[in-house]
Design an enzyme around this catalytic site. Sequence first.
Site, PDB file in Angstrom:
ATOM      1  N   ASN A 280       0.794  -1.186  -0.449  1.00 15.79           N
ATOM      2  CA  ASN A 280      -0.030   0.381   0.143  1.00 15.79           C
ATOM      3  C   ASN A 280       0.991   1.344  -0.217  1.00 15.79           C
ATOM      4  OD1 ASN A 280      -2.588  -0.451  -0.267  1.00 15.79           O
ATOM      5  ND2 ASN A 280      -2.576  -0.901   2.043  1.00 15.79           N
ATOM      6  N   ASP A 307       9.660   2.457   2.666  1.00 18.65           N
ATOM      7  CA  ASP A 307       8.596   2.241   3.306  1.00 18.65           C
ATOM      8  C   ASP A 307       8.971   0.252   3.904  1.00 18.65           C
ATOM      9  OD1 ASP A 307       6.280   1.709   4.458  1.00 18.65           O
ATOM     10  OD2 ASP A 307       5.053   1.792   2.071  1.00 18.65           O
TER      11      ASP A 307
HETATM   12  O1  DOR Z   1       2.494  -2.064   2.204  1.00 18.37           O
HETATM   13  C1  DOR Z   1       2.155  -1.108   3.849  1.00 18.37           C
HETATM   14  N1  DOR Z   1       2.545  -1.779   4.243  1.00 18.37           N
HETATM   15  N2  DOR Z   1       2.072   0.262   3.449  1.00 18.37           N
HETATM   16  C2  DOR Z   1       1.909   0.980   4.766  1.00 18.37           C
HETATM   17  O2  DOR Z   1       1.726   1.924   4.748  1.00 18.37           O
HETATM   18  C3  DOR Z   1       2.299   0.524   6.024  1.00 18.37           C
HETATM   19  C4  DOR Z   1       3.361  -0.935   5.831  1.00 18.37           C
HETATM   20  C5  DOR Z   1       2.914  -1.999   7.045  1.00 18.37           C
HETATM   21  O3  DOR Z   1       3.161  -1.145   8.461  1.00 18.37           O
HETATM   22  O4  DOR Z   1       2.626  -2.580   7.096  1.00 18.37           O
END
Ligand code: DOR
Length: 436
Positions: A280, A307
């Site tokens: 995400n 990320d």
């Molecule tokens: O793919 C994602 N994983 N997007 C996010 O914004 C949060 C993250 C997570 O904390 O696993």
Amino acid sequence: MSERTSILVHGGTIVGPGGERRADLLVEDGRVAAVGPDLDAPRGALVLEAGGCYVSPGLVDLHTHLREPGGERAETVASGARAAALGGYSAVVAMPNTIPAIDSASMVRDVLALGAGALVEVAVAGAITKGRAGEQLAPLGEMAALGVRLFTDDGRGVQDARLLRSALEYAGDLEVVLAEHCEDEALAAGGQMHEGSWSSRLGIPGQPALAEEAMLARDIALVRLTGSPMHFLHLSTAGSLALLAAARAEGLPVTAEVTPHHLCLTDEEVASFDPVFKVNPPLRTAADIAALREACRSGLLDAVATDHAPHPVEAKEEPFDSAPPGMIGLETALSATWGALVETGALSPSACFSLLSWKPACIAGLDREGGHGGPLVPGAAAHVCVFDPTERFTVDPSRSASRSRNSPFAGRQLTGRVLHTLVAGEPVVVDGEAQR
Ligand code: DOR
């Protein structure tokens, strides 16, 4: 700290905001002591060979999920920091979507204490709202008093515009920056991947680009209203870049990052139904990738941020629709970004390092406290990344320092490898091996 006080980084090309130059780098007592051609190694110095390598200020990650407390099966501060060091990072910003969330001074203190023994500097982002529930403001002032510079509910965007307006007003007074995960939850509801031709073909519910862009447009309007700065996390669509460009042209105080995976991978990967490609915001189209790369080239995007989102192996072995979103990325970020931006001829090496080092250092305020992001001149803190741009390797997540294995680059060849990392003069990675 290492017992050695002198380190000579020998034979490399030093990069920084001022460009590139062939020079050796002498580090003494945690600081750059000298920069120049053919420096002599003091007696007993550790000599790190850097022939054919770039010698950059240490990388700075604005967006790292370290999972501690609450998610230690996926990662700890120590394991994530080790992965960061291996990726050439000297500092990371830990995201607050831990369990419980980092939404109070005591939580900030706890995570900073965990970070104190880590291989890289660990800064902490605080939550904007209590428990990241999006209902009540978290005590931003008491967290800011402990040095927190970035606040975010990352994993979620703040859905309530009125609450976000208040947060921006407080943030302006406190001289801190809100960092938004732009995702309108009503528009994104149920979406497991990017909404487009691949989601239709695969029969997987999609989330539209508009889920990101609608919140970004709203947030830009709130920045205009309040005058407070805002940083946009992991922008992923061409439409978002058009909104960002208009905000910039207007002179609004906005910055933005992109992830290596959004620069490299499209939604077509999801055709494998492998949850490692669930993230995400979701992987987008080739046209979005082209726009993101161009925005790196033009300077519209300020930073590449990982990320890094570790998840336990069994969670990522669930079916696509129930697996959690997220990808690890600290150890592959520089190589993947290099492949997308430098090897393609879009960016010079120093422009690539600027996106990974000094520009993010500046956004996080880590250029001031701790002196991350260089430039590597006498007197500067010796945070250094030595990168060999020629070495090819196959990504093997089983060898990752992370506790998790969910790399979207598993089994792929990347070019360029971090050889050595120094943090405040300590050689935390030497010849590709973490030193503790
Ligand atoms: O793919 C994602 N994983 N997007 C996010 O914004 C949060 C993250 C997570 O904390 O696993």
